[in-house]
Each structure stands twice: as C-alpha cells, then as structure tokens.
Design an enzyme around this catalytic site. Structure first.
Site, PDB file in Angstrom:
ATOM      1  CD  GLU A   1      -2.361   7.709   8.777  1.00  0.00           C
ATOM      2  OE1 GLU A   1      -3.328   6.954   8.556  1.00  0.00           O
ATOM      3  OE2 GLU A   1      -1.907   8.526   7.948  1.00  0.00           O
TER       4      GLU A   1
ATOM      5  CB  CYS B   1      -0.925   0.000   1.205  1.00  0.00           C
ATOM      6  SG  CYS B   1      -1.547  -1.623   1.606  1.00  0.00           S
TER       7      CYS B   1
ATOM      8  CG  HIS C   1      -2.237   4.458   4.754  1.00  0.00           C
ATOM      9  ND1 HIS C   1      -2.083   4.354   3.394  1.00  0.00           N
ATOM     10  CD2 HIS C   1      -2.371   3.190   5.213  1.00  0.00           C
ATOM     11  CE1 HIS C   1      -2.122   3.063   3.049  1.00  0.00           C
ATOM     12  NE2 HIS C   1      -2.292   2.352   4.128  1.00  0.00           N
TER      13      HIS C   1
ATOM     14  CG  HIS D   1      -6.357   0.826   0.479  1.00  0.00           C
ATOM     15  ND1 HIS D   1      -5.364   1.369  -0.311  1.00  0.00           N
ATOM     16  CD2 HIS D   1      -5.722   0.263   1.546  1.00  0.00           C
ATOM     17  CE1 HIS D   1      -4.186   1.145   0.251  1.00  0.00           C
ATOM     18  NE2 HIS D   1      -4.380   0.480   1.381  1.00  0.00           N
TER      19      HIS D   1
ATOM     20  CG  PHE E   1      -0.612  -5.524   3.949  1.00  0.00           C
ATOM     21  CD1 PHE E   1      -1.178  -5.378   5.194  1.00  0.00           C
ATOM     22  CD2 PHE E   1      -1.403  -5.949   2.902  1.00  0.00           C
ATOM     23  CE1 PHE E   1      -2.513  -5.654   5.394  1.00  0.00           C
ATOM     24  CE2 PHE E   1      -2.742  -6.230   3.091  1.00  0.00           C
ATOM     25  CZ  PHE E   1      -3.296  -6.080   4.339  1.00  0.00           C
TER      26      PHE E   1
ATOM     27  CE  LYS F   1      -5.635   4.286   1.406  1.00  0.00           C
ATOM     28  NZ  LYS F   1      -4.731   5.384   1.828  1.00  0.00           N
TER      29      LYS F   1
END
Lengths: 433, 430
Positions: A331, A180, A320, A357, A416, A352
């Site tokens: 985050e 990602c 994110h 995503h 990830f 998002k």
C-alpha cells in the site's frame, strides 16, 4: 463515456457499531484517543487457537439497538450489527423511505463470508458425521433437527433481505463480497446506482463478524493474524517494522447517500461529498500483495479521476493498513507512486490500529471515519506505532490526532485475492466553493 | 441505457451446466425438449425424498486443466473459471490482446474488467472440520480448546483461500492478467444477472473498455436439498414452470459468462457481435429472506424500469425468458407481474429451469446466454414439461412446443431470495 456532468452525491447520515463503540460518537472519540478495541476473546473458548484475542463488539444489546425485534430470529450476529448501524445512519440523516418514495431508495451492502456457527455444525456432526466423515443420509434421520431459521440466516443475501424489509427499501438492492474490499465496493456500487439515476437515496455499508470458532479458524490456518496474545491492545500496529499480522474485528458501518441538491434544499447536514470510486484487480497472487503497488495504484487513480480531483487536493488517507508485512508495504508503494513529490504532505493513518480489521465491514466503517475526519478537521491517529519501517515511510499520524483542514480524503480497501477499492470523499466547503 | 449510437454489445458467451459444456450443447437439449435433470450421483439418493438434480458431468480436469489450481479452489470456482474463459476465448479478446505491441498490453489489461456473481459459499466447505470435531468433542480438555489447538495439524492451511467467494474474480484475473475495474456480487439468485448489468454500466461510465461478466454456483449439496425440501421449494422431478401441477424447483449447478464491449471497439477489431445489452431494472419487494409479495409488484416494476432504461416500448419485446422456477407462489406472482405490464399482449414466454435446473447465482446469466441463442436461432424453446394451464394464472403464452419469437428483443427475468427482481433487456444480432 457519460457526457452529462456527474450527479453530485452527499453523505448525510452515518451509523457505526465497532469494537471501540456501539455508535458514531463513541467510536469516533475512541479513534481520536487511539484506544484499542482488542482484548482476549470472550464469546467463546479461544484458549487453544493460535490467536486468542480479537476486537469484539462489546455490550451490544440487539433488543434495544434494532427497531423490529421480529427480525431478530432471522438475524445472525453480523446482521444485527448491520440493522443497528443502518438504523443509526437513517436517524442521523433524518430521512427514511416512505410509501411514496420507497421505490427510489436503494441498498448496497458488503456482506461477510458465509460462516456456519460451530453449534450448528455440531448438530450436523452429531447426526451425519459422528465418525468425522459426512454421510448425507444422516440428514434424513427423523431426529435431525434441521433449523430453517439457521438456513435463512445463512443465505448470501440474508443481510440485504433483512435491511430492505426493516426499512421498506423497494428499489435497487445488492450484496457484494470481495473479501476485505467488500465495504468499499458496496459504497462504490451505491455511488454508481445514484449517478445513473436509478435511485435518489441509498443506504450503503458493510457488516461482518468472524469472531467465532469457525470464522477465526480460516485466518488462523492461513497465519494471517497477529499472535501477540500477551499484548492484544498493541498487536495491531500498521506500518510499524515489527508488525506481525492483523487483528480480527467485527461490526458494521452504514452511510446514507442522497442527491446533493436535494440534501441542500432540505437543509440536511452534509458530512462530505462521496466524490469518487475506483476498483482494480492486482492479478498478482492469491495471497500476496504486489510489492510495487501495481493494482492499488490503478484503483486510486481511478477514484481520483472519478472524483475529478488531482492528488494535490487530497490531505488525508485512511489506509487499508492491516498490519501485515506485505499488505502495508504494498500500500505504501502505491501511495508513493500516486502522490510522488506530494507524499510527505499527505497525512496517512490506519484506524485498524484501534478497531482491528472488520473484514467485509472495514471499507464501510472507514468511509464513515473519513467523513468524520472531514467534518471535524482532524486526522485520527495511527495507534501503536513505534519502530519505523523504511519501506513504509509515508507521513503517518503518530502519537496524537492532527487538527487540519481536510479538502479531500482517500479511503483504501485492499482485499484478499487482489480486489482493490478506493473511495474519495470531499469536504462540503470545497464543493460549494 | 446503452447509447444507441454506440451500443454495448456481447461479443462472447460461455456456459457449463448439467445440459452441457458449451452454448451449442445446451441449445441442443433446450431446443429438442430434452431435460438434463437426472438422478443425482454426488451422494446416494436412495433415502432422499428428492433424487434428481442437474449435475455438471465434466471432470475437474476438463473444467480446469491446471491441476495445481484444484487444491486452492472449490467446485463452484471451477465452473466459473471454465465459463468465463470460454466466453473470453469466444470473444477473441485474449488473442487480440496478445497480438498488440507489448507496450500497449499493460494499458489494455488495466482497461479490462471483470464482474462475477457467486453463490457466496457452500455448506460442504465446513465438512473439512468434521474429523477434527469428532476428536474435539471426545477430548477431556474442552472441545473448543482441543479444536483450536489441533486445527493447524488437521485442516488444510488453504481452507480460507479455497472458499473465498471472490475466487473466480481473482483467478480469472490472475490467469488472464485482467486488472481493470471489478466486483463480486453475492446476492443469491440475482448475483449473475446483476453482474451483466453492472458490467454494462462500467463500460458505459467509462471505467473499462471491455468487461467479462460471469455467474457461477453449486447449490446442489445435501444440506441445501434438505432445507429447500423442508421449506416446500423442491420438486422430485424436472420443474414444470407455470404448469397447473408444478410443485417446486430442482437444483442445477454450473456457470455462464458474457463478454461486453462497445460496438465501435468490437467492429474495429473485427469481432462477431451476438447481441446488445439494452438496459435493466432492479426492484426489491422488501419482503425478507424467503417471502414474496403476493401481487408480483417487484416483477412489474422491474420490467417497467428495464423497458424505460432500454428506451424501448413493451410492444417491441418479442420474447420473455421468465424466472419460472416451478414454485406455485413464485410462478403465479411472476405471471401476475408480466400480465400487469403487458395486459393481453404478452409476447411468447419461456423458462429454462426444466432443462438445466435452478443454477441459483448463475441462473439469470445462464438464461441470458441461452435467450440470446434462442433469438439468434429464431426459436423460443418450449417449456417441455408444461402441460396444463393454471387457472390461478389464466391466459399466459407459455407452451410445451417451440415457437417463434416476435422480434429480436427479449426480456430475461430473474427473481431471488431477499425480495429480488432483476430484468435485463437484450437484442440479438444474427
């Protein structure tokens, strides 16, 4: 340490193909309206999967969106999004490689994970694994219709290959993948290539499309997707206490990067300065995010340091914000650690919430969103937010977008496996001041 | 590019491929003219037009001793973790870190980065879905509906994690607690060599104090052999780079890695220095996925860029390790590119794919590791399978016998799908 002052890099062109619009203007209007791109999946029969919806690109016509139709047979869906978004970005910038300068043009892309089409795997299955067990000799069956075009589309750098060919880019070229964080890393790579003088122009972006049976399977197996099948448009709710997974999207985003002085000299419209890039590894666990933000913190610090600005100059963070429990919490912990006393003054949103995503494309698309936010002086909304999470008590843009001067914007991408990428964009007015 | 007052140096290297599991083992094969291309064993070669490859012979346990990890990574990741950790151990960095006061270790870790070049994926990873597909295709309620419904019951929940292209990056980071800047490059053949170049720049740019660069790949699998053969890219025996009768390449598998840091840092901690990173060039031919420019312009431009970036002249180059994949067009255009730059003053040229096959994403970095060893030994291994001058190439200083490099400086050339040409310049230290 490089002793000379850093070369200044301008963003002069944007291109987007997203679940909420097939160009920049449509996407940006939809994001400001908090419109959702999520809906039941239409590209294949997803009725049996644990998640039956996603954020698909809609009404995309490759025949009109892509200049060189001869490349279409080599292009998978995500490559088509990329060719279209990159064309838009170059048209927007009003420049393109010429015979004279093509060797000074570079390309850096964040490419999606290789995924085989269900239909292509079915061919292998029919000839080499009818009973479910793969037997290589099946490929030697004279009837096996192996398709070299499918092989070409499947190469790790097929997107890079098609883009360099389409636009005649003959300098540096690379393709990166850190899950990602790929799109953000690609733009960071482009920044480095330009700063070290290897290229004068870069096309940088990301593309992905995992909204196909085998693509979505991996995420379903991992339990990473929201299963709000009865409420697709409300399913992506980053930082909301009730969030339960991300919404898989697809698409592409591209930026044209140019030497600042050269862009000014030619009277180019400059969206923003691409000012800083930071990367770190969380080195925590392969699936989990560090609860204290240790990892993302270093990436943000490095990006700010690279940009030569302090936390006091950042007005907007495009998070994110995937809408998974752990990632959003991690985050926020990182943002609070970095911004400390200033955390309430920084507006935060995850787009998002509207687009879903876009995986390897996410960082690139969100970089473009930061440029638009700076240009228009408006922070897009964190849609679908209802229930506060005490662990995510950052100053979210809720309900409606906020008009505000954005001196600098931060874009985070946390992949990830713990690859973290942060980018800093500065308002051109701040740069010239 | 590297600052001559404090050059970026290599302080550790590692390799695993069909020719062995260490630099010494691979050097033994390379320098004695022994190919590690053999009849393959991972599937039955009997009915195949291509029956050879250069397979890694180490077991999973030998590659990665932690058996728990085997369930969550794939074969290519094992190679990458093995070579990266071998290079790190060779550099002495982990022991150096562990001897630091605990308060300094967190900062040290934050300033230690990783760049990995990887193949990006394997066809065989999707074969985990085949048993379910058999059932789904026979189902009466719609194949895909059944596939989706039964997915969780039949396929491992770890599927995605096993196949993440950035697995080596993540696991080497987690295992060693390296938390600095990083990248994962998925640019087919040029992935690994670009990892070295980008790692060097990250140090030069002050983003990290020290970096490990690794490249890994496992291209040898049935569908890859099938398609490479169908496209006319495969030979049935050890490749013969630049030989008149060359007829294709052969897959290898494996990984190679290098540790980079500033010389001042290496000296301060008493580390051995095996070589210097001098600079690199990267040029695209804009020819699409598999086509090559017919004049080798990408090769010559990348060589010129690497020389300029390294701040050296072509006369200083004492050895060229060519991509030399054994394909007619690729080797011919590569030779043209070299000839365009060096004229009739070409230093000795070698290429290593005759020995350990084509490692695709790991090929360029493996060639750097072994080129450094060749320069240190003062021996340029011959291309053992080379027999006859190709009239289409003409005068070209490649030979089957070992020769002496003209200096301690070499260029390593790596070409790849997508019109890629990358050239790295290195200087060996004794």
């Amino acid at each position: 340490m490089a002793s000379s002052p850093k070369r200044r890099i301008a963003v002069t062109g944007l291109g987007l193909v997203t679940p909420v619009g097939n160009d920049v203007d449509t996407t940006w209007s939809a994001l400001l309206a908090g419109k959702s791109g999520a809906a039941p999946i239409t590209n294949f029969d997803a009725s049996g999967f644990s998640t039956t919806f996603g954020a698909e690109v809609k009404g995309f016509d490759p025949e009109t969106a892509i200049p060189n139709r001869k490349l279409l047979k080599y292009a998978s869906k995500s490559h088509r999004f990329a060719l279209a978004a990159a064309s838009q970005a170059l048209a927007d910038a009003g420049i393109a490689p010429t015979e004279a300068d093509s060797h000074r043009w570079g390309l850096a892309v964040g490419a999606g994970m290789l995924s085989v089409d269900y239909e292509d795997l079915k061919v292998v299955h029919r000839h080499a694994a009818a009973d479910g067990n793969f037997n290589a000799d099946g490929l030697m069956d004279p009837e096996f219709p192996g398709n070299p075009l499918a092989f070409c589309r499947w190469q790790a750098n097929a997107g890079q290959a098609l883009l360099t060919k389409q636009f005649g880019i003959r300098g540096y070229a690379s393709s990166v993948h850190t899950a990602c964080a790929s799109g953000g890393q690609a733009i960071g790579t482009a920044l480095k290539v330009m700063r070290r003088g290897q290229c004068d122009f870069m096309l940088a972006g990301g593309f992905d499309s995992m909204l196909n049976p085998l693509g979505i399977s991996g995420f379903c197996l991992l339990g990473a997707l929201s299963t709000d099948n009865d409420n697709p448009s409300g399913a992506s709710r980053p930082f909301d206490l009730t969030r339960n997974g991300f919404v898989l999207g697809e698409g592409s985003g591209f930026l044209v990067l140019e030497d600042w002085d050269r862009a000014v000299a030619r009277g180019a419209k400059i969206y923003a300065e691409l000012a800083g890039d930071g990367n770190s590894l969380s080195a925590y666990r392969i699936t989990d995010s560090p609860p204290d933000g240790n990892g993302p913190i270093q990436a943000i610090h490095q990006a700010l340091g690279d940009a030569g600005i302090t936390t006091g100059e950042v007005d907007y963070v495009n998070a994110h914000g995937t809408s998974t429990q752990m990632n959003d919490r991690s985050e926020c912990a990182a943002l609070k650690a970095v911004f400390a006393d200033r955390i309430s003054e920084v507006r935060v949103s995850s787009t998002k919430s509207s687009m879903g995503h876009l995986i390897a494309a996410a960082g690139a698309v969100e970089a473009a969103v930061c440029c638009l936010a700076i240009r228009d002086g408006i922070a897009p909304v964190n849609a679908n937010y209802g229930t506060p999470d005490p662990d995510c008590d950052v100053n979210l843009v809720i309900g409606a977008p906020v008009k505000m001067k954005i001196r600098a914007a931060l874009s985070n991408s946390l992949g990830f496996g713990g690859s973290n990428s942060s980018l800093v964009f500065r308002n051109p007015e701040e740069v010239q001041a | 590019m590297s600052d001559s007052r404090d050059p970026i140096v290599f302080t550790g290297s590692g390799i695993v491929c069909g020719a062995g599991g260490s630099v010494a083992e691979v050097w033994e094969k390379l320098s004695s003219g022994e190919t590690a291309v053999r009849t393959f064993t991972q599937f039955d070669p009997a009915k195949w037009p291509v029956q050879v490859a250069s397979e890694v012979l180490l077991s999973d346990r030998e590659l990665v001793s932690d058996r728990k990890l085997h369930k969550t990574i794939s074969r290519t990741d094992m190679f990458g973790i093995y070579a990266a950790e071998q290079a790190l151990a060779d550099s002495g960095l982990p022991a150096h870190r562990d001897a630091l006061p605990e308060a300094e270790q967190a900062t040290w870790n934050d300033r230690t980065g990783l760049v990995v070049g990887t193949g990006g994926g394997n066809y065989k990873s999707n074969y985990d879905y085949l048993p379910l597909m058999t059932e789904a295709e026979a189902s009466s309620d719609g194949a895909l509906h059944h596939f989706g419904k039964e997915l969780g019951n039949q396929v491992t929940p770890m599927w995605l994690l096993k196949n993440l292209p950035n697995n080596v990056l993540c696991h080497v980071g987690i295992r060693g607690q390296y938390k600095g800047t990083n990248a994962c490059i998925t640019n087919q053949c040029s992935s690994g060599i670009l990892a070295v170049a980008e790692a060097a720049y990250l140090i030069e740019n002050g983003e990290a104090e020290r970096m490990a660069a690794a490249g890994h790949d496992s291209p040898f699998e049935p569908e890859m052999v099938y398609y490479y053969h169908k496209l006319g890219l495969m030979s049935g025996e050890a490749p013969r780079p630049f030989d008149a009768s060359r007829d294709g390449t052969v897959f290898g598998e494996g990984s190679a890695a290098l540790v980079l840091e500033k010389e001042s840092e290496a000296t301060a901690r008493g580390a051995k220095v095996i070589g210097e990173f001098l600079g690199f060039g990267c040029c695209n031919e804009a020819t699409g996925i598999v086509d090559l420019a017919d004049d080798g312009n990408g090769v010559s431009r990348a060589i010129e860029e690497a020389l300029a970036n390294a701040g050296i002249t072509k006369d200083e180059v004492g050895l060229i390790c060519a991509h030399g994949n054994g394909n007619q067009a690729s080797d011919r255009t590569e030779a043209m590119g070299i000839q365009r730059v060096f004229g009739d003053q070409i230093p000795p040229v070698t290429a290593f794919k005759w020995c350990y096959g084509h490692l695709i994403a790991a090929s360029g970095i493996a060639d750097i590791v072994m080129t450094l060893e060749a320069l240190r030994q003062g021996i340029a291994p011959g291309v053992a399978t080379w027999k006859e001058v190709d009239p289409a190439i003409g005068a070209f200083p490649v030979s089957s016998a070992n020769v002496a490099p003209k200096s301690k400086i070499a260029l390593v050339i790596c070409r790849g799908f997508g019109g890629m040409n990358v050239v790295v310049a290195v200087r060996a230290r004794d």
